[in-house]
Design a protein around this motif. Structure first.
Motif, short mmCIF file in Angstrom:
data_model
loop_
_atom_site.label_atom_id
_atom_site.label_comp_id
_atom_site.label_asym_id
_atom_site.label_seq_id
_atom_site.Cartn_x
_atom_site.Cartn_y
_atom_site.Cartn_z
N UNK A 35 -0.78 6.51 59.72
CA UNK A 35 -1.18 6.03 58.39
C UNK A 35 -1.56 4.55 58.43
N UNK A 38 -5.04 4.36 59.75
CA UNK A 38 -5.91 4.91 58.72
C UNK A 38 -6.19 3.84 57.64
N UNK A 39 -5.14 3.13 57.24
CA UNK A 39 -5.29 2.09 56.22
C UNK A 39 -6.25 0.99 56.71
N UNK A 42 -9.84 2.16 56.87
CA UNK A 42 -10.39 2.24 55.51
C UNK A 42 -10.78 0.85 55.01
N UNK A 43 -9.94 -0.13 55.29
CA UNK A 43 -10.20 -1.52 54.88
C UNK A 43 -11.47 -2.04 55.57
N UNK A 46 -14.48 -0.33 54.06
CA UNK A 46 -14.73 -0.92 52.75
C UNK A 46 -15.48 -2.25 52.86
N UNK A 49 -19.11 -1.56 53.40
CA UNK A 49 -19.75 -1.10 52.15
C UNK A 49 -20.02 -2.29 51.24
#
Lengths: 271, 177
Positions: A35, A38-39, A42-43, A46, A49
């Motif tokens: 996890x 994964x965090x 994702x950061x 982001x 993006x």
């Protein structure tokens, strides 16, 4: 000129993480699993993006903190300095579709344009104006604290105060955090030292060996807490500890910890 | 990764375990500090709420303004612990669960267990990613609160981690004690 500079810096800061923060997040992602990994992934996704679409990296586009280094040879003409700064903030938050997060502390009524900015001016020798823009999110700001230690508590007391602030904050300030530390000064100037420390690049060492060794020891004890990215557990509870120091009173040893989330946004320009 | 669509059935919630990564789609309601205070004032005055609590999920978040062509601006989670005082009562009135970031109190954990609710963690700081996953947004209450108003979101594939499951297990247990 000041207004346009603040406008540019605020607009850029809201949509991009600093390069040193990205590098630290990448390194952290490589050593984590599950996890926590994964965090971090994702950061990082982001961040890409936000850069691609010019969107705020985080919806908490922060309280506008402006640190201004003003050379004593500089004469500022035109509108009041604080008004120029607020004007730049106001335009950037409207233009960038940034969230307006400033309100009256009692009525909670929003000021509607993210002003007033928090402006700190230092008069220095020279003919330049250095403008540093730091949008400060409050998930992490809320976890900041000051300890008025006694001189007897010394170096170990300082390290303990730093580690304890991170432990008490736990998963709430969006770890992995960057820990800004102020050592010395007074009840008002110590937290400002901690905030200024946050403008230093991650991975930089304090030029004073005894301060650098406090940064290092605090970081290794913070990582041992195991809070990890987002509090999911892991090796990376902090991306760095950055400390600044100033003379204090013979009776005191103030230590301030200004918590910064993993979303480090800081832009600077010299005019 | 497990894909889920709201509303979640009691069985779907029971099957989730702390640490599971899921992609959640469907209807959410945003609410943070001020909106919760207003909701509690309505409850205390026995007035109707802006949305039905039964099986609803609250997203602790306050979005950035939507740019042209998008349903929402950046919109990641805010710190859930500030809503510790509010969550138990709402869960006991039928709320399905919450989405936010960071640990919540023992009272919240007990209420989740008692009511079969789930608390999901969104990844804090990933505002652009979550904002883009919002496909429709409508302000349904307290527009004077601006970003703190209650918005009804239709979301597609929100990446979440089960933080506290309906049995009371918490992903934060490993670290926060």
């Amino acid at each position: 000129m000041i207004s346009d500079c603040v406008f540019r810096l605020a607009l850029r800061a809201g949509t991009r993480l600093t390069d040193d923060c990205c590098a630290a997040l990448r390194t952290a992602a490589e050593r984590e699993t599950g996890a926590a990994r994964y965090a971090l992934c994702t950061i990082l996704e982001n961040r890409a993006i936000a850069a691609r679409e010019s969107m705020p990296v985080c919806q908490d586009t922060g309280m506008a903190v402006v640190l201004l280094e003003l050379g004593n040879g500089v004469v500022l003409e035109g509108e009041l300095l604080s008004r120029a700064v607020d004007d730049g903030v106001r335009r950037a938050y409207a233009e960038g579709n940034f969230r307006k997060s400033i309100c009256d502390p009692l009525t909670r009524v929003n000021t509607g344009d993210n002003t007033p900015a928090h402006l700190h001016v230092d008069i220095v020798e020279g003919d330049h104006v250095r403008v540093t823009y730091l949008p400060k999110g409050f998930g992490s700001e809320n976890m900041s604290r000051i300890s008025m230690l006694t001189p007897a508590e010394g170096r170990e007391g300082i390290v303990r105060a730093i580690v304890e602030a991170v432990r008490l904050a736990g998963s709430r300030p969006c770890p992995p955090v960057v820990v800004g530390v102020g050592i010395g000064g007074s009840f008002d100037s110590c937290p400002l030292l901690a905030k200024k420390a946050l403008t230093r690049p991650l991975g930089s060492r304090h030029p004073r060996e005894d301060v650098a060794s406090i940064e290092e020891e605090a970081l290794s004890r913070i990582q041992a807490l195991g809070i990890g990215p987002q509090g999911f557990g892991g090796k990376t509870t902090a991306l760095g500890v950055l400390a600044e120091i100033a003379p204090t009173h013979i009776a005191g040893l103030p230590v301030a910890v200004n918590m910064q989330c993993h979303c480090v946004r800081c832009e600077q320009e010299v005019l | 990764m497990k894909e889920l669509r709201l509303p979640l059935s009691a069985d779907e919630k029971r099957a989730l375990r702390a640490g599971d990564a899921v992609l959640l789609s469907g209807t959410l309601y945003t609410a943070r500090d001020c909106a919760h205070r207003r909701i509690f004032e309505l409850l205390d005055a026995d007035m109707p709420l802006p949305f039905a609590l039964k099986d609803a999920f609250i997203y602790y978040a306050g979005p950035c303004p939507a740019p042209a062509g998008k349903a929402s601006g950046s919109c990641g989670p805010t710190t859930s612990a500030r809503m510790n005082a509010f969550a138990p009562r709402l869960l006991r009135l039928g709320l399905g669960g919450m989405i936010g970031k960071g640990e919540m109190s023992e009272e919240v954990r007990a209420a989740l267990k008692e009511c079969g609710g789930v608390y999901f963690a969104a990844i804090g700081g990933a505002g652009a990613l979550y904002g883009n996953a919002v496909k429709r947004s409508e302000c349904v209450a307290f527009p004077d609160l601006l970003s703190e108003a209650v918005y009804r979101f239709e979301v597609e594939n929100f990446p979440l981690v089960v933080a506290i499951d309906s049995a009371g297990n918490s992903i934060y247990d490993r670290t926060s004690k």
